[in-house]
Design a protein around this motif. Structure first.
Motif, short mmCIF file in Angstrom:
data_model
loop_
_atom_site.label_atom_id
_atom_site.label_comp_id
_atom_site.label_asym_id
_atom_site.label_seq_id
_atom_site.Cartn_x
_atom_site.Cartn_y
_atom_site.Cartn_z
N LEU A 1 2.01 -3.33 6.78
CA LEU A 1 2.82 -3.42 5.56
C LEU A 1 2.31 -2.45 4.50
CD1 LEU A 1 5.08 -4.77 3.98
CD2 LEU A 1 3.44 -6.54 3.29
N ALA A 2 0.99 -2.29 4.38
CA ALA A 2 0.43 -1.36 3.40
C ALA A 2 0.90 0.06 3.66
CB ALA A 2 -1.10 -1.44 3.43
N PHE A 3 0.96 0.47 4.92
CA PHE A 3 1.46 1.80 5.26
C PHE A 3 2.90 1.98 4.80
CE2 PHE A 3 3.71 4.64 8.15
CZ PHE A 3 2.91 5.77 8.13
N LEU A 4 3.72 0.94 4.97
CA LEU A 4 5.13 1.04 4.64
C LEU A 4 5.40 0.92 3.14
CD1 LEU A 4 6.59 -1.14 7.54
CD2 LEU A 4 6.59 1.35 7.36
N LEU A 5 4.42 0.41 2.37
CA LEU A 5 4.61 0.23 0.94
C LEU A 5 4.07 1.39 0.11
CD1 LEU A 5 3.74 -3.54 0.31
CD2 LEU A 5 6.00 -2.47 0.37
N LEU A 6 2.91 1.93 0.48
CA LEU A 6 2.26 2.91 -0.38
C LEU A 6 2.91 4.29 -0.29
CD1 LEU A 6 0.01 3.34 -2.42
CD2 LEU A 6 -1.50 3.96 -0.54
N GLY A 7 3.26 4.73 0.91
CA GLY A 7 3.82 6.07 1.09
C GLY A 7 5.02 6.37 0.22
N PRO A 8 6.00 5.44 0.09
CA PRO A 8 7.17 5.72 -0.75
C PRO A 8 6.85 5.83 -2.25
CG PRO A 8 7.69 4.03 0.87
CD PRO A 8 6.21 4.25 0.94
N VAL A 9 5.66 5.37 -2.66
CA VAL A 9 5.29 5.44 -4.08
C VAL A 9 4.50 6.71 -4.39
CG1 VAL A 9 3.97 4.32 -5.93
CG2 VAL A 9 5.31 2.94 -4.33
N ILE A 10 3.52 7.02 -3.56
CA ILE A 10 2.68 8.19 -3.81
C ILE A 10 2.14 8.71 -2.49
CG2 ILE A 10 0.65 6.72 -4.20
CD1 ILE A 10 1.31 9.94 -6.14
N ASP A 11 2.31 10.01 -2.26
CA ASP A 11 1.69 10.67 -1.11
C ASP A 11 1.50 12.14 -1.47
OD1 ASP A 11 4.15 12.01 -0.65
OD2 ASP A 11 4.83 10.47 0.74
N LEU A 12 0.97 12.91 -0.55
CA LEU A 12 0.61 14.29 -0.87
C LEU A 12 1.82 15.14 -1.25
CD1 LEU A 12 -2.13 15.07 1.82
CD2 LEU A 12 -2.44 14.61 -0.61
#
Length: 321
Positions: A272-283
């Motif tokens: 779930l953490a993978f699916l939540l964090l990427g849409p908010v902030i990534d490289l």
């Protein structure tokens, strides 16, 4: 970097760019149409200012806009520039990439045997958006938003909130009745809308390309196997998958299918953490978000999102463990 790694980086770069560019174009088109339909942004200023209702309203807008996180940036910028309440615009920016129909359908298609995930992902996205909207609202807009965006936003604020000097209109005195003409101008001609949209798309595309280059290079240099090696550890697995989401930088419209490839190796909270964090902030998003937020805003976004996602992942591990 040897030839094999260079070829891998090039392939990753092309894949990231092909995924993100159509949604960026879609976001710019939505933003431009909104600018033409409501050039003064009057309806945006009618959105709720409530600290809870504002972000929830912004998040709900995601159900109607099929754009991933790259496409949401120009739309969120139009909301802010048009005078929408800060919480509403931030709720849209951070939650809509998960709540849009394409992402929800993709999550269902990838994980039909995990009904808890189909509920936990959109609910988690709303919680992250609420946390970030509350955190960023602690900063004055002059410290949070980029100067050019802040200047455009002030042109659409009522005089009760922003004085004539802050509007940067050059009008230092005289009759205040002059202001509504600037606040609610007539619809611009389509030629101007197209010119503005083209320039906005080119500006954003350059930043997106740079972000994809950075993400592809980091993916090539940091093997994801290192991060998946701790997939069974309750806390380390969450941290590892959060780092992986930052590195791989795939769009929210396809990240569920990537997660499917390693879902059996990691804890439920890490998935779930993978699916939540990427849409908010990534490289690949850093440069795009930098058009909206000052460095302190970017830092608070990264820290606040990471802490909130970590706590959600820990709770899910306790719940599903």
């Amino acid at each position: 970097m040897n030839a094999a790694r260079l070829a891998t980086a090039w392939a990753l770069f092309q894949g990231l760019l092909i995924e993100a560019m159509p949604f960026l174009l879609l976001g710019v088109l939505i933003s431009s149409v909104a600018r033409w339909l409501a050039p003064g942004g009057r309806w945006l200023r009618q959105l709720p200012h409530h600290p809870l209702g504002g972000p929830l309203t912004g998040a709900a807008l995601g159900f109607a806009l099929p754009a991933c996180e790259c496409g949401n940036v120009p739309v969120a910028r139009r909301l802010l520039a048009g005078g929408a309440p800060l919480g509403t615009a931030l709720g849209f920016l951070f939650a809509a990439p998960v709540l849009n129909p394409i992402v929800l359908a993709g999550t269902w298609a990838a994980f039909p045997n995990k009904p808890w995930l189909l509920l936990a992902r959109p609910l988690g996205a709303v919680l992250v958006a609420l946390a970030l909207a509350s955190l960023l609202a602690l900063l004055p807009e002059s410290r949070l938003l980029q100067p050019d965006l802040l200047a455009e936003r002030r042109l659409h604020q009522p005089l009760a909130s922003v004085n004539l000097l802050e509007r940067s209109t050059g009008v230092l005195g005289g009759n205040a009745a002059m202001v509504p003409a600037a606040v609610n101008p007539p619809r611009p001609p389509w030629s101007e809308v197209l010119r503005h949209a083209s320039q906005e798309f080119l500006d954003l595309a350059v930043l997106l390309v740079l972000g994809c280059v950075m993400a592809a290079l980091v993916q090539t240099l940091v093997p994801r196997e290192w991060l998946l090696a701790v997939g069974g550890a309750p806390t380390l697995s969450i941290v590892a998958l959060m780092l992986l989401s930052l590195i791989v930088s795939v769009c929210s419209s396809v990240d569920a299918f990537l997660a499917l490839s390693f879902a059996a190796q990691v804890t439920p909270g890490a998935l779930l953490a993978f699916l939540l964090l990427g849409p908010v902030i990534d490289l690949k998003l850093v440069g795009l978000l930098g058009l909206l937020l000052r460095p302190v805003g970017l830092a608070l976004t990264a820290a606040g999102a990471s802490l909130t996602v970590l706590l959600i992942g820990q709770w899910v591990n306790l719940w599903r463990g």
